[in-house]
Design an enzyme around this catalytic site. Structure first.
Site, PDB file in Angstrom:
ATOM      1  N   ASN A  10      28.452 -49.821 -51.788  1.00 10.22           N
ATOM      2  CA  ASN A  10      28.397 -49.069 -50.536  1.00 10.22           C
ATOM      3  C   ASN A  10      27.214 -49.625 -49.748  1.00 10.22           C
ATOM      4  O   ASN A  10      26.066 -49.315 -50.063  1.00 10.22           O
ATOM      5  CB  ASN A  10      28.212 -47.573 -50.844  1.00 10.22           C
ATOM      6  CG  ASN A  10      28.003 -46.753 -49.577  1.00 10.22           C
ATOM      7  OD1 ASN A  10      28.149 -47.269 -48.462  1.00 10.22           O
ATOM      8  ND2 ASN A  10      27.664 -45.482 -49.745  1.00 10.22           N
ATOM      9  N   TRP A  11      27.542 -50.451 -48.776  1.00 16.38           N
ATOM     10  CA  TRP A  11      26.467 -51.106 -48.019  1.00 16.38           C
ATOM     11  C   TRP A  11      25.741 -50.142 -47.082  1.00 16.38           C
ATOM     12  O   TRP A  11      24.723 -50.475 -46.500  1.00 16.38           O
ATOM     13  CB  TRP A  11      27.025 -52.287 -47.208  1.00 16.38           C
ATOM     14  CG  TRP A  11      27.537 -53.434 -48.035  1.00 16.38           C
ATOM     15  CD1 TRP A  11      27.636 -53.500 -49.403  1.00 16.38           C
ATOM     16  CD2 TRP A  11      28.035 -54.691 -47.541  1.00 16.38           C
ATOM     17  NE1 TRP A  11      28.157 -54.717 -49.779  1.00 16.38           N
ATOM     18  CE2 TRP A  11      28.414 -55.460 -48.663  1.00 16.38           C
ATOM     19  CE3 TRP A  11      28.205 -55.241 -46.263  1.00 16.38           C
ATOM     20  CZ2 TRP A  11      28.947 -56.761 -48.537  1.00 16.38           C
ATOM     21  CZ3 TRP A  11      28.743 -56.519 -46.140  1.00 16.38           C
ATOM     22  CH2 TRP A  11      29.098 -57.264 -47.272  1.00 16.38           C
ATOM     23  N   LYS A  12      26.309 -48.961 -46.890  1.00 18.11           N
ATOM     24  CA  LYS A  12      25.760 -47.981 -45.933  1.00 18.11           C
ATOM     25  C   LYS A  12      25.575 -48.664 -44.575  1.00 18.11           C
ATOM     26  O   LYS A  12      26.360 -49.555 -44.241  1.00 18.11           O
ATOM     27  CB  LYS A  12      24.476 -47.344 -46.491  1.00 18.11           C
ATOM     28  CG  LYS A  12      24.713 -46.768 -47.898  1.00 18.11           C
ATOM     29  CD  LYS A  12      23.612 -45.883 -48.405  1.00 18.11           C
ATOM     30  CE  LYS A  12      23.970 -45.379 -49.798  1.00 18.11           C
ATOM     31  NZ  LYS A  12      22.983 -44.427 -50.330  1.00 18.11           N
ATOM     32  N   HIS A  96      30.624 -38.589 -48.874  1.00 18.34           N
ATOM     33  CA  HIS A  96      29.325 -39.040 -49.366  1.00 18.34           C
ATOM     34  C   HIS A  96      28.266 -37.993 -48.991  1.00 18.34           C
ATOM     35  O   HIS A  96      28.334 -37.384 -47.920  1.00 18.34           O
ATOM     36  CB  HIS A  96      28.974 -40.408 -48.769  1.00 18.34           C
ATOM     37  CG  HIS A  96      27.797 -41.038 -49.447  1.00 18.34           C
ATOM     38  ND1 HIS A  96      26.506 -40.647 -49.182  1.00 18.34           N
ATOM     39  CD2 HIS A  96      27.716 -41.992 -50.389  1.00 18.34           C
ATOM     40  CE1 HIS A  96      25.684 -41.350 -49.947  1.00 18.34           C
ATOM     41  NE2 HIS A  96      26.395 -42.174 -50.690  1.00 18.34           N
ATOM     42  N   GLU A  98      25.404 -38.253 -47.868  1.00 16.80           N
ATOM     43  CA  GLU A  98      24.723 -38.490 -46.591  1.00 16.80           C
ATOM     44  C   GLU A  98      25.558 -37.943 -45.436  1.00 16.80           C
ATOM     45  O   GLU A  98      25.015 -37.451 -44.443  1.00 16.80           O
ATOM     46  CB  GLU A  98      24.424 -39.994 -46.432  1.00 16.80           C
ATOM     47  CG  GLU A  98      23.288 -40.414 -47.354  1.00 16.80           C
ATOM     48  CD  GLU A  98      23.326 -41.862 -47.807  1.00 16.80           C
ATOM     49  OE1 GLU A  98      24.071 -42.673 -47.232  1.00 16.80           O
ATOM     50  OE2 GLU A  98      22.596 -42.180 -48.774  1.00 16.80           O
ATOM     51  N   GLU A 168      27.692 -38.495 -57.651  1.00 19.26           N
ATOM     52  CA  GLU A 168      26.433 -39.011 -57.116  1.00 19.26           C
ATOM     53  C   GLU A 168      25.435 -37.860 -56.973  1.00 19.26           C
ATOM     54  O   GLU A 168      25.435 -37.158 -55.950  1.00 19.26           O
ATOM     55  CB  GLU A 168      26.666 -39.650 -55.740  1.00 19.26           C
ATOM     56  CG  GLU A 168      27.588 -40.853 -55.770  1.00 19.26           C
ATOM     57  CD  GLU A 168      27.261 -41.851 -54.669  1.00 19.26           C
ATOM     58  OE1 GLU A 168      27.171 -43.038 -54.986  1.00 19.26           O
ATOM     59  OE2 GLU A 168      27.060 -41.440 -53.518  1.00 19.26           O
ATOM     60  N   GLY A 174      19.003 -43.433 -53.762  1.00 18.22           N
ATOM     61  CA  GLY A 174      17.951 -44.120 -53.018  1.00 18.22           C
ATOM     62  C   GLY A 174      16.543 -43.717 -53.442  1.00 18.22           C
ATOM     63  O   GLY A 174      15.575 -44.014 -52.751  1.00 18.22           O
ATOM     64  N   SER A 213      21.012 -44.902 -57.674  1.00 17.88           N
ATOM     65  CA  SER A 213      20.013 -45.830 -58.212  1.00 17.88           C
ATOM     66  C   SER A 213      20.509 -46.614 -59.423  1.00 17.88           C
ATOM     67  O   SER A 213      19.756 -46.850 -60.365  1.00 17.88           O
ATOM     68  CB  SER A 213      18.704 -45.102 -58.541  1.00 17.88           C
ATOM     69  OG  SER A 213      18.164 -44.518 -57.370  1.00 17.88           O
ATOM     70  N   GLY A 234      24.481 -48.451 -54.077  1.00 14.48           N
ATOM     71  CA  GLY A 234      23.912 -48.546 -52.741  1.00 14.48           C
ATOM     72  C   GLY A 234      23.002 -49.752 -52.626  1.00 14.48           C
ATOM     73  O   GLY A 234      23.454 -50.891 -52.489  1.00 14.48           O
ATOM     74  N   GLY A 235      21.703 -49.516 -52.738  1.00 15.08           N
ATOM     75  CA  GLY A 235      20.709 -50.570 -52.519  1.00 15.08           C
ATOM     76  C   GLY A 235      20.984 -51.861 -53.275  1.00 15.08           C
ATOM     77  O   GLY A 235      20.878 -52.960 -52.713  1.00 15.08           O
TER      78      GLY A 235
END
Ligand code: 13P
Length: 256
Positions: A10-12, A96, A98, A168, A174, A213, A234-235
């Site tokens: 997930n590149w966000k 998600h 977010e 999640e 993050g 993470s 993510g990251g």
């Protein structure tokens, strides 16, 4: 158990045409080594077409969001599921945390998006997860049950034959703080149990991803849990070496 591992990036809201090209060329070079798993990237919507072209087929394409509408029309700023499918998307992330926390998506909205995704032939990746406060007040299962239950009630348990669930925990997203393998397994077993109460066969086939993470150094321990069938990353999905290391951990555990 015949569930395949799915490692999803997930590149966000990250990337650029040039950065994407570098990342994708590095992923493409290595993708042959991970034939036992499914690899997926979910770039921001404006990049879907160019990313899809560069992927060439071995790595799957997904979107991060879609409209809850199922027909084209006057919905400024929204993206119809069919448009994503036309660009080659197979998956779309819905619910998600977010989007729930920052953009006001409630369980009913998430359920409508899940249904809209399937109506367009897309596989929804339904995200659920508790906040730190909810975990500390022992409300994790109540929250997961409510978030999943809202979608099961609206779409029916049968819809999960063509859906993925991502657990999640919000406190692990993050933050560098990861759920332990035991915490992840317990949440995944609970989620699978919720489906199994209605349909054991579907529960057994639905892929459950862990997100929060996930890194190269914790991937193997999380992925080796019985009910963890992949990761939503993510990251670490923005750096080829990190994402590939997670894919390698899944490939090593894969029976394929
Ligand atoms: P991080 O891997 O950066 O914690 O993000 C997880 C996530 O939100 C994936 O959807």
């Amino acid at each position: 158990m015949s569930r395949r591992y799915l490692i999803a990036g997930n590149w966000k809201m990250n990337g650029s045409l040039s950065a994407n090209a570098v990342l994708l060329s590095e992923l493409s070079l290595k993708q042959d080594q991970y034939s036992g798993i499914d690899m997926l990237v979910c770039p921001p919507a404006p990049y879907l077409e160019s990313v899809g072209r560069q992927l060439g087929g071995g790595i799957l394409l997904g979107a991060q969001n879609l409209s809850d509408q199922t027909k084209a029309g006057a919905y400024t700023g929204e993206v119809l599921g069919e448009m994503l499918a036309e660009l080659g998307c197979r998956y779309v992330i819905v619910g998600h945390s977010e989007r729930r926390a920052l953009y006001g998506e409630d369980d009913a909205t998430v359920a409508r998006k899940f249904i809209a995704a399937q109506a367009s032939g897309l596989i929804p990746i339904l995200c659920v997860g508790e906040t730190l406060e909810e975990r500390e007040s022992d409300a994790t299962e109540a929250v997961l049950g409510r978030q999943l239950g809202a979608v099961v009630a609206a779409a029916g348990v049968g819809a999960f034959a063509k859906a993925v669930i991502a657990y999640e925990p919000v406190w692990a997203i993050g933050t560098g703080r990861t759920a332990t393998a035991e915490q992840a397994q317990a949440a995944h077993a609970f989620l699978r149990g919720q489906l199994a109460a209605q349909d054991a066969k579907i529960a057994n086939s639905t892929q459950l991803l862990y997100g929060g993470s996930v890194k190269a150094d914790n991937a193997a321990s999380l992925l080796s849990c019985d009910d963890v069938d992949g990761g939503l990353i993510g990251g670490a999905s923005l750096k080829a070496a990190d994402f590939l290391a997670i894919c390698a951990a899944a490939q090593a555990l894969s029976k394929n």
